[in-house]
Design an enzyme around this catalytic site. Structure first.
Site, short mmCIF file in Angstrom:
data_model
loop_
_atom_site.label_atom_id
_atom_site.label_comp_id
_atom_site.label_asym_id
_atom_site.label_seq_id
_atom_site.Cartn_x
_atom_site.Cartn_y
_atom_site.Cartn_z
CE LYS A 169 2.20 3.53 11.57
NZ LYS A 169 1.21 2.43 11.44
CE1 TYR A 174 -2.06 3.50 2.15
CE2 TYR A 174 -3.83 2.40 0.98
CZ TYR A 174 -3.33 3.52 1.62
OH TYR A 174 -4.09 4.65 1.74
CD GLU A 191 4.24 7.99 20.45
OE1 GLU A 191 4.22 8.36 21.64
OE2 GLU A 191 3.44 8.42 19.59
#
Length: 722
Positions: free
Chosen positions: A164, A63, A162
């Site tokens: 995902k 994608y 952080e």
């Protein structure tokens, strides 16, 4: 579910899309415009499956390649981007929920799995902030992206890192410390109001605590912990349901339940990681992270503040090493400029912030950890061991379960819970455990001597195992009835999973014929039913008493008889009685029926229990429609493929028409295809395939003329008769 079943566009970027393209400089403008339009159509389709249906058909990396290609084309040829997927986050709100505007845009973020793309993101950040060598505030004289990393030594850009999370993004709004609403990301500007469902998630506080702000809109990620996901899948398999493919699909399906009580039963959790709008002022990303727990909002502790991009890259690499030990799914590391004043200066595009980047994790290989083995009971009583796994990418598909086939294979593999195993996919369909890579689990799995559902003894027939409980086994009874009323059977609306369980548990339905004994009074007294829903179901069952013969044969669940074989049986024999009385030699003469299938059919109709069920159905007025076998054979042996928009009839009606007269209707062109019927908007790929295979191509008019002149079939009359 196949892409065809979801009305996929005839587009080369929908199924198995290419991930390599000619350089943009080698493409002419006409080709660029055509390719861009196809990409937009395909990306919108993938957005709908991913964001709305939570059922993607391509990996995230593919994608990303398609979206990047579209961005390159639009930029290089100055194409109109109004309404393009590059300008909006994908997804549309579902009709069943109220649509709510977000208090602030919920943007996507740019991403890549290439470390050089991450360093390029860092270069852009420094250039836009006017930071150069030594952080002296003078803009670097070189063009963007060309300066070396050394040019930025000492520049003051810290990154907050952080995980995902691979879950469902949600906006949660609090006013005066009270939960007001929760909304899915939707298209980034507005989403679905799922407040009733999110209220049931224990990690989402209904009231904030301590010195909370008057107004707070936070962004979180709802997810299903991996250990809870495996346990939940085990429970689904044991009661005869298909397990979820991965935790994200389980989460997405759960938060979109119309019945909040269903959501409440499922083990969801939520991490909060961003503030969309607040009356409380922050100076840094890490300050937000430290403050949210003080208000009662759960955050993730796997975060880090680093002083340069190399530290951020190291953070992601450590996440790759540790992700199998985490109790939640991650697919990357999010790197954010920590200073919020710098974030404001960097700003955002219409689609993504310029101050954040996702460094994607590599796809898992075909090796994974086997977390549990559960035994599933099928309609026929066969016991099938299923391996529940840590989700892993196998041939572009996320897999969380695999077949172990039978007890003999388990013994041969020596597989045990906790082992590291390698997967393969048979015929690119169902994955199976090929071998044990590291046998350091809790010992080999022992196949049970009793049915896990009804505790009846297990009988072995060669390598196979069967429950001896018959329809007295709730799993066999429930699955037989479920198949009978399903879309693949008689397609009875109003009998979903929960309602069917309710009817079985209350004793109203103990066999398939009992369905036709249900009354409005019986149903209306049950919890969750009303007078109207009861009347609708009784009417549906009454209307289904004269089903097409092939649908009825499929609904019975005859082993090895799917829709295609059922149509062949119906066209050949014409009546249910003729099918039931046919001997194995007669059955073997039918298309799609070989020696094994013929034996299974004969054995099914010879079984006393099955004959009793069929007699009971006929006593209740169930009488499948007969077929004129003479008429049905006019197109015998021919194969048609339809593409484009037909005038006056749907593609499904055209397929049914030729099948009723003996032909086959398939979705793809091959050397066995006799005719391709190409109407307006015909797919280019099917036309190309027809040319390559030398298959005749007919217009709709030519198709109707062929049926009328060669076979004596008038399409209009045939549709009326159908």
């Amino acid at each position: 579910m196949s892409a065809d079943a979801r009305e996929a566009p005839d587009n080369p970027y929908v199924e198995d899309p290419p991930t390599e393209f000619d350089p943009v400089d080698d493409v002419d403008e006409t080709t660029a415009r055509e390719q861009a339009e196809q990409l937009r159509e395909a990306i919108r389709y993938h957005d709908r499956l991913y964001y709305r249906d939570a059922d993607p058909v391509i990996p995230d990396r593919d994608y990303d390649v398609l979206l990047s290609r579209l961005q390159d084309l639009e930029s290089a040829f100055d194409l109109d981007t109004d309404g393009s997927p590059t300008q909006r986050v994908g997804g549309e709100p579902l009709d069943e929920f109220d649509t709510v505007a977000h208090v602030a845009p919920m943007r996507s973020i740019d991403s890549s799995g290439d470390v050089e793309d991450v360093r390029e993101f860092d270069r852009r950040v420094h250039d836009r902030l006017g930071l150069s060598r030594g952080g002296d505030g003078v803009e670097n004289g070189g063009s963007e992206g060309q300066a070396s990393l050394d040019a930025y030594a000492g520049a003051s850009v810290d990154y907050f890192c952080e995980p995902k999370f691979d879950g469902v993004s949600v906006e949660v709004v609090y006013e005066e410390g009270r939960f007001v609403r929760a909304t899915t990301r939707g298209d980034g500007e507005e989403g679905d109001d799922i407040s009733a469902n999110v209220r049931t998630i224990r990690s989402v506080p209904l009231r904030l605590r301590d010195d909370y702000p008057e107004f707070l809109a936070v962004r979180g990620e709802i997810f299903m912990p991996r250990e809870a996901f495996q346990q939940y899948n085990r429970e689904r398999v044991e009661r005869g349901d298909d397990p979820f493919a991965n935790p994200r699909n389980a989460t997405a399906g759960t938060v979109r339940q119309l019945d909040p009580s269903v959501t409440a039963e499922r083990p969801l959790d939520c991490f909060f990681f961003d503030v969309l709008k607040s009356t409380h002022q922050f100076e840094t990303q890490h300050q937000r992270q430290d403050t949210l727990p003080e208000w009662g909002l759960k955050t993730n502790d796997r975060t880090a503040l680093v002083d340069d991009i190399e530290g951020a890259i190291d953070y992601r690499d450590e996440l790759v090493e540790d992700r199998d030990d985490l109790d939640y799914e991650v697919d990357g590391a999010v790197l954010k400029v920590d200073d919020l004043a710098q974030c404001d200066r960097l700003g955002s595009t219409s689609r993504a912030p310029r101050w954040a980047y996702a460094y994607k994790l590599p796809a898992r290989t075909e090796e994974t950890t086997l977390r549990d083995v559960v035994v599933q009971v099928g309609r026929t009583g066969r016991l099938t061991p299923v391996a529940l796994l840590d989700p892993v990418d196998v041939g572009g598909v996320t897999v969380s379960r695999a077949s172990l086939h039978n007890p003999e294979q388990i013994r041969e593999l020596g597989v045990g819970v906790g082992d590291r195993v390698r997967l393969e996919r048979a015929g690119d369909v169902i994955p199976y455990v090929a071998e044990v890579v590291e046998g350091d689990g809790d010992g080999h799995f022992e196949f049970p001597d009793a049915c896990p559902v009804c505790d009846s003894p297990v009988e072995h027939d060669g390598p196979l195992a069967f429950c001896t409980g018959g329809l007295g086994c709730p799993a066999q009874l429930r699955r037989a009835i479920e198949h009978y009323v399903s879309r693949g059977g008689l397609d009875i609306e109003g009998l979903g999973e929960q309602k069917l369980d309710q009817l079985v548990e209350t004793g109203l339905v103990e066999s398939i014929p009992d369905l036709y004994d249900l009354t409005v009074a019986d149903l209306a007294d049950l919890e969750g039913w009303g007078e109207r829903s009861a009347e609708n179901l009784v009417a549906e069952l009454e209307a289904a008493k004269e089903p097409p013969l092939d649908d009825f044969l499929t609904a019975l669940g005859v082993p090895e008889v799917g829709p295609t074989t059922a149509r062949s049986l119906a066209r050949t024999f014409g009546t249910l009685e003729a099918v039931m009385d046919a001997d194995e030699e007669q059955l073997r003469e039918v298309d799609d029926v070989g020696e094994t299938v013929a034996h299974e059919i004969r054995e099914f109709f010879d079984a006393e229990r099955n004959r009793e069920v069929l007699d009971a159905l006929r006593e209740r007025g169930v009488s499948p429609e007969s077929i004129d076998t003479e008429t049905g054979a006019a197109l015998d042996g021919l194969t048609f493929v339809f593409t484009g928009s037909l005038d006056g009839l749907t593609r499904g009606e055209a397929q049914d028409l030729v099948e009723r007269h003996g032909a086959n209707a398939t979705s793809s062109v091959s050397g066995n295809t006799d005719y391709l019927v190409a109407a307006d908007g015909a797919g280019r790929s099917k036309l190309d395939d027809a040319e390559a295979e030398e298959v005749p191509v007919l217009s709709q008019a030519e198709f109707e003329e062929l049926l009328a002149e060669e076979f004596g079939i008038d399409v209009a009359d045939a549709l009326d008769d159908g």
